[in-house]
Design a protein around this motif. Structure first.
Motif, short mmCIF file in Angstrom:
data_model
loop_
_atom_site.label_atom_id
_atom_site.label_comp_id
_atom_site.label_asym_id
_atom_site.label_seq_id
_atom_site.Cartn_x
_atom_site.Cartn_y
_atom_site.Cartn_z
N PRO A 55 -10.80 25.29 -38.58
CA PRO A 55 -9.39 24.96 -38.72
C PRO A 55 -8.99 24.75 -40.16
N ARG A 56 -7.88 25.31 -40.54
CA ARG A 56 -7.44 25.24 -41.93
C ARG A 56 -6.40 24.15 -42.17
N SER A 57 -6.04 23.37 -41.14
CA SER A 57 -5.03 22.34 -41.38
C SER A 57 -5.37 21.00 -40.74
N ALA A 58 -6.45 20.93 -39.96
CA ALA A 58 -6.78 19.68 -39.30
C ALA A 58 -7.73 18.84 -40.13
N CYS A 126 -10.00 11.76 -40.51
CA CYS A 126 -9.53 10.60 -39.77
C CYS A 126 -10.22 10.50 -38.43
N ARG A 127 -10.22 9.34 -37.84
CA ARG A 127 -10.73 9.18 -36.48
C ARG A 127 -9.92 10.07 -35.55
N PRO A 137 -7.56 8.37 -44.35
CA PRO A 137 -8.95 8.79 -44.16
C PRO A 137 -9.84 7.64 -43.69
N ASP A 138 -10.76 7.95 -42.80
CA ASP A 138 -11.72 6.98 -42.31
C ASP A 138 -12.93 7.02 -43.24
N ALA A 139 -13.22 5.90 -43.90
CA ALA A 139 -14.29 5.85 -44.90
C ALA A 139 -15.65 6.23 -44.32
N ALA A 205 -15.35 17.46 -40.44
CA ALA A 205 -14.18 17.89 -41.20
C ALA A 205 -13.06 18.44 -40.33
N SER A 206 -13.42 19.04 -39.20
CA SER A 206 -12.41 19.67 -38.34
C SER A 206 -11.98 18.79 -37.17
N GLY A 207 -12.60 17.61 -37.02
CA GLY A 207 -12.22 16.72 -35.94
C GLY A 207 -12.89 17.05 -34.61
#
Length: 212
Positions: A55-58, A126-127, A137-139, A205-207
């Protein structure tokens, strides 16, 4: 932004690729079984699309980081194909040919590892339950991506060491702790570790999921 809840992880898709799709790409017929269920050609080709289409936007920052993550997806698929090719060629006495094939791909493996490291600081991960275009962002997830980039780098160094050991680096071995067989020896094992680090990186990175 796009959501990806319920999609299979890249680690799962990579297993399908290694056991099923790569043989098909080389003109072989994979035998149905636990690691390669009886699925259609369309479904197998879909597995490749899932691996390559990051994915290029998630969950990724806009700009260069998005392109870098997409590049990681493309190069990791290429690395998986190389691993399969190595496994198939390993029983062959043509050691020099196998070594030359891996050496030829060394530059692309370095680019894979470099792209992971370059993109990691700029990702906005993010979560899953909080994912949104403007999420914070989730550390912990950011740290996972950074660790996977570092892991890929260390395994690339280990692959170089195995290559430098000559024929011994390609001798079949059994990874005791995990009980995994590597017909292509230490070189194949380190190549697999690089691929798995890239898969876990892309999952985060993509969730699609998070790996510790």
């Amino acid at each position: 932004c796009l959501g990806f809840a319920g999609r299979p992880s890249l680690l799962e898709m990579s297993a399908l690729f290694l056991n099923c799709l790569a043989p098909m790409m080389l003109g072989l017929v994979p035998a149905p079984g636990p690691s390669c269920p009886p699925v259609s050609r369309r479904e197998l080709l879909g597995a490749t699309a899932a691996l390559a289409a990051v994915p290029r936007s998630a969950n990724a920052a806009e700009g260069p980081a998005v392109d870098l993550v997409a590049e990681v997806g493309e190069l990791s698929t290429r690395a998986r194909a190389l691993q399969y090719e190595l496994r198939q060629a390993a029983p062959s006495p043509s050691y020099a040919r196998v070594r030359a094939r891996v050496a030829k791909e060394r530059k692309s493996l370095q680019r894979l590892v470099s792209a992971m490291g370059e993109a990691a600081p700029s990702l906005r991960i993010c979560r899953p339950d909080l994912a949104a275009c403007e999420c914070t962002p989730d550390a912990s997830l950011m740290a996972i991506a950074a660790r996977q980039a570092e892991s890929a780098q260390s395994h690339l160094a280990a692959l170089d060491a195995a290559m430098a050991s000559g024929r011994a680096g390609f001798e079949a071995l059994l990874d005791g702790p995990r009980g995994l067989a590597y017909p292509g020896g230490a070189v194949e094992r380190e190549l697999e570790e690089i691929c798995e680090a890239a898969d876990a990186y892309l999952d985060v990175a993509s969730g699609r999921g998070a790996a510790a």
